[in-house]
Design a protein around this motif. Structure first.
Motif, PDB file in Angstrom:
ATOM      1  N   SER A  78       0.789  -1.170  -0.111  1.00 44.62           N
ATOM      2  CA  SER A  78      -0.043  -0.309  -0.027  1.00 44.62           C
ATOM      3  C   SER A  78       0.918   1.272  -0.003  1.00 44.62           C
ATOM      4  CB  SER A  78      -0.791   0.018   1.187  1.00 44.62           C
ATOM      5  OG  SER A  78      -1.915  -1.068   1.035  1.00 44.62           O
ATOM      6  N   LYS A  79       0.330   2.268  -0.309  1.00 42.37           N
ATOM      7  CA  LYS A  79       0.890   3.749  -0.432  1.00 42.37           C
ATOM      8  C   LYS A  79      -0.078   4.826  -0.264  1.00 42.37           C
ATOM      9  CE  LYS A  79       4.005   2.905  -4.707  1.00 42.37           C
ATOM     10  NZ  LYS A  79       4.187   3.132  -6.027  1.00 42.37           N
ATOM     11  N   THR A  80       0.570   5.631   0.253  1.00 44.32           N
ATOM     12  CA  THR A  80      -0.243   7.154   0.839  1.00 44.32           C
ATOM     13  C   THR A  80       0.432   8.262   0.330  1.00 44.32           C
ATOM     14  OG1 THR A  80      -1.036   6.061   2.772  1.00 44.32           O
ATOM     15  CG2 THR A  80      -1.133   8.348   2.766  1.00 44.32           C
ATOM     16  N   ALA A  81      -0.138   9.069  -0.317  1.00 47.60           N
ATOM     17  CA  ALA A  81       0.441  10.216  -0.872  1.00 47.60           C
ATOM     18  C   ALA A  81      -0.309  11.407  -0.218  1.00 47.60           C
ATOM     19  CB  ALA A  81       0.237  10.486  -2.557  1.00 47.60           C
ATOM     20  N   VAL A  82       0.641  12.425   0.188  1.00 48.69           N
ATOM     21  CA  VAL A  82      -0.033  13.494   0.765  1.00 48.69           C
ATOM     22  C   VAL A  82       0.463  14.892  -0.024  1.00 48.69           C
ATOM     23  CG1 VAL A  82       0.442  14.857   2.801  1.00 48.69           C
ATOM     24  CG2 VAL A  82       0.620  12.598   2.947  1.00 48.69           C
ATOM     25  N   LEU A  83      -0.736  15.567  -0.512  1.00 50.63           N
ATOM     26  CA  LEU A  83      -0.613  16.394  -1.328  1.00 50.63           C
ATOM     27  C   LEU A  83      -0.885  17.864  -0.708  1.00 50.63           C
ATOM     28  CD1 LEU A  83      -0.583  17.357  -4.404  1.00 50.63           C
ATOM     29  CD2 LEU A  83      -3.123  17.060  -4.384  1.00 50.63           C
ATOM     30  N   VAL A  84      -0.002  18.748  -0.759  1.00 53.68           N
ATOM     31  CA  VAL A  84       0.322  19.912  -0.222  1.00 53.68           C
ATOM     32  C   VAL A  84       0.613  21.160  -0.993  1.00 53.68           C
ATOM     33  CG1 VAL A  84       1.105  18.982   2.116  1.00 53.68           C
ATOM     34  CG2 VAL A  84       2.653  19.964   0.418  1.00 53.68           C
ATOM     35  N   ALA A  85       0.252  22.306  -0.531  1.00 51.53           N
ATOM     36  CA  ALA A  85       0.662  23.518  -1.125  1.00 51.53           C
ATOM     37  C   ALA A  85       1.626  24.393  -0.682  1.00 51.53           C
ATOM     38  CB  ALA A  85      -0.861  24.481  -1.157  1.00 51.53           C
ATOM     39  N   SER A  86       2.080  24.288   0.679  1.00 54.95           N
ATOM     40  CA  SER A  86       2.858  25.205   1.176  1.00 54.95           C
ATOM     41  C   SER A  86       4.282  24.654   1.362  1.00 54.95           C
ATOM     42  CB  SER A  86       2.578  26.029   2.340  1.00 54.95           C
ATOM     43  OG  SER A  86       2.199  24.916   3.475  1.00 54.95           O
ATOM     44  N   ASP A  87       5.337  25.465   1.742  1.00 52.89           N
ATOM     45  CA  ASP A  87       6.694  24.857   1.979  1.00 52.89           C
ATOM     46  C   ASP A  87       6.499  24.089   3.488  1.00 52.89           C
ATOM     47  OD1 ASP A  87       7.742  25.616  -0.336  1.00 52.89           O
ATOM     48  OD2 ASP A  87       8.443  27.623   0.454  1.00 52.89           O
ATOM     49  N   ILE A  88       5.984  24.662   4.491  1.00 53.16           N
ATOM     50  CA  ILE A  88       5.893  24.224   5.694  1.00 53.16           C
ATOM     51  C   ILE A  88       5.195  22.870   5.606  1.00 53.16           C
ATOM     52  CG2 ILE A  88       3.492  25.573   6.438  1.00 53.16           C
ATOM     53  CD1 ILE A  88       6.746  24.792   8.735  1.00 53.16           C
ATOM     54  N   ASP A  89       4.105  22.935   4.818  1.00 55.38           N
ATOM     55  CA  ASP A  89       3.308  21.453   5.107  1.00 55.38           C
ATOM     56  C   ASP A  89       4.377  20.371   4.166  1.00 55.38           C
ATOM     57  OD1 ASP A  89       1.251  22.541   6.571  1.00 55.38           O
ATOM     58  OD2 ASP A  89      -0.029  23.019   4.549  1.00 55.38           O
ATOM     59  N   PHE A  90       4.937  20.913   3.236  1.00 56.02           N
ATOM     60  CA  PHE A  90       5.793  19.931   2.527  1.00 56.02           C
ATOM     61  C   PHE A  90       6.914  19.504   3.543  1.00 56.02           C
ATOM     62  CE2 PHE A  90       9.302  18.602   0.087  1.00 56.02           C
ATOM     63  CZ  PHE A  90       8.713  17.820  -1.006  1.00 56.02           C
ATOM     64  N   GLY A  91       7.655  20.160   4.307  1.00 54.17           N
ATOM     65  CA  GLY A  91       8.320  20.043   5.215  1.00 54.17           C
ATOM     66  C   GLY A  91       7.757  18.960   6.228  1.00 54.17           C
ATOM     67  N   ILE A  92       6.876  19.288   6.842  1.00 51.65           N
ATOM     68  CA  ILE A  92       6.225  18.358   7.827  1.00 51.65           C
ATOM     69  C   ILE A  92       5.777  16.985   7.272  1.00 51.65           C
ATOM     70  CG2 ILE A  92       3.923  18.104   9.252  1.00 51.65           C
ATOM     71  CD1 ILE A  92       3.754  21.213   9.370  1.00 51.65           C
ATOM     72  N   GLY A  93       5.317  16.930   5.829  1.00 47.40           N
ATOM     73  CA  GLY A  93       4.943  15.700   4.969  1.00 47.40           C
ATOM     74  C   GLY A  93       6.218  15.027   5.083  1.00 47.40           C
ATOM     75  N   ARG A  94       7.357  15.489   4.671  1.00 44.69           N
ATOM     76  CA  ARG A  94       8.549  14.824   4.676  1.00 44.69           C
ATOM     77  C   ARG A  94       9.126  14.260   5.757  1.00 44.69           C
ATOM     78  NH1 ARG A  94      10.202  12.430   1.252  1.00 44.69           N
ATOM     79  NH2 ARG A  94      12.365  12.562   1.682  1.00 44.69           N
ATOM     80  N   MET A  95       9.035  15.285   7.144  1.00 43.55           N
ATOM     81  CA  MET A  95       9.013  14.405   8.289  1.00 43.55           C
ATOM     82  C   MET A  95       8.402  13.326   8.558  1.00 43.55           C
ATOM     83  SD  MET A  95       8.943  16.583  11.951  1.00 43.55           S
ATOM     84  CE  MET A  95       7.342  16.637  12.155  1.00 43.55           C
ATOM     85  N   VAL A  96       7.071  13.283   8.252  1.00 45.25           N
ATOM     86  CA  VAL A  96       6.122  11.990   8.472  1.00 45.25           C
ATOM     87  C   VAL A  96       6.766  10.859   7.642  1.00 45.25           C
ATOM     88  CG1 VAL A  96       3.783  11.320   8.190  1.00 45.25           C
ATOM     89  CG2 VAL A  96       3.961  13.556   9.282  1.00 45.25           C
ATOM     90  N   SER A  97       6.929  11.185   6.400  1.00 47.06           N
ATOM     91  CA  SER A  97       7.486  10.271   5.609  1.00 47.06           C
ATOM     92  C   SER A  97       8.653   9.608   6.142  1.00 47.06           C
ATOM     93  CB  SER A  97       7.841  10.687   4.166  1.00 47.06           C
ATOM     94  OG  SER A  97       8.383   9.802   3.611  1.00 47.06           O
TER      95      SER A  97
END
Length: 123
Positions: A78-97
């Motif tokens: 299984s895979k989960t993709a997180v789609l974001v618009a802002s730099d801060i959300d991208f950074g948080i998403g990378r941290m979660v990953s």
């Protein structure tokens, strides 16, 4: 926090579209209800309309622990993709990953483009 859930791709993909504020208890509640109906192999979390404070580091660790409690809930590979618009959300998403690697039984990646997220999910 309104979350809409849409199943598509012949039931292989579930898209969670979040608008407004996101809290961990609400998210866990939605995921619990969704899981009882049989989760899909691919999940897309569209957070582009997210507002307000973001999940804290403690919230992120709690969310990962929640996913880790149910290692066989989702189909293999299984895979989960997180789609974001802002730099801060991208950074948080990378941290979660990064934190989730080896802690949850599915892959998580973050994207700024819907096309790239869907392409990764289907690859």
């Amino acid at each position: 926090m309104p979350i809409t859930i849409d199943r598509s791709d012949s039931g292989a993909l579930t898209t969670f579209t979040v608008s407004g504020k996101l809290t961990l208890p609400e998210l866990i509640g939605v995921l619990g209800r969704y899981g009882r109906n049989g989760p899909t192999r691919y999940e897309l979390y569209d957070l582009r309309s997210l507002t307000g404070e973001r999940l804290s580091s403690a919230d992120i660790h709690s969310l990962i622990a929640f996913f880790g409690k149910y290692p066989k809930a989702r189909p293999p590979e299984s895979k989960t993709a997180v789609l974001v618009a802002s730099d801060i959300d991208f950074g948080i998403g990378r941290m979660v990953s990064m934190i989730s690697d080896g802690q949850v039984p599915f892959k998580i990646d973050v994207f700024r483009s819907l096309d790239k997220a869907l392409s990764w999910l289907r690859s």
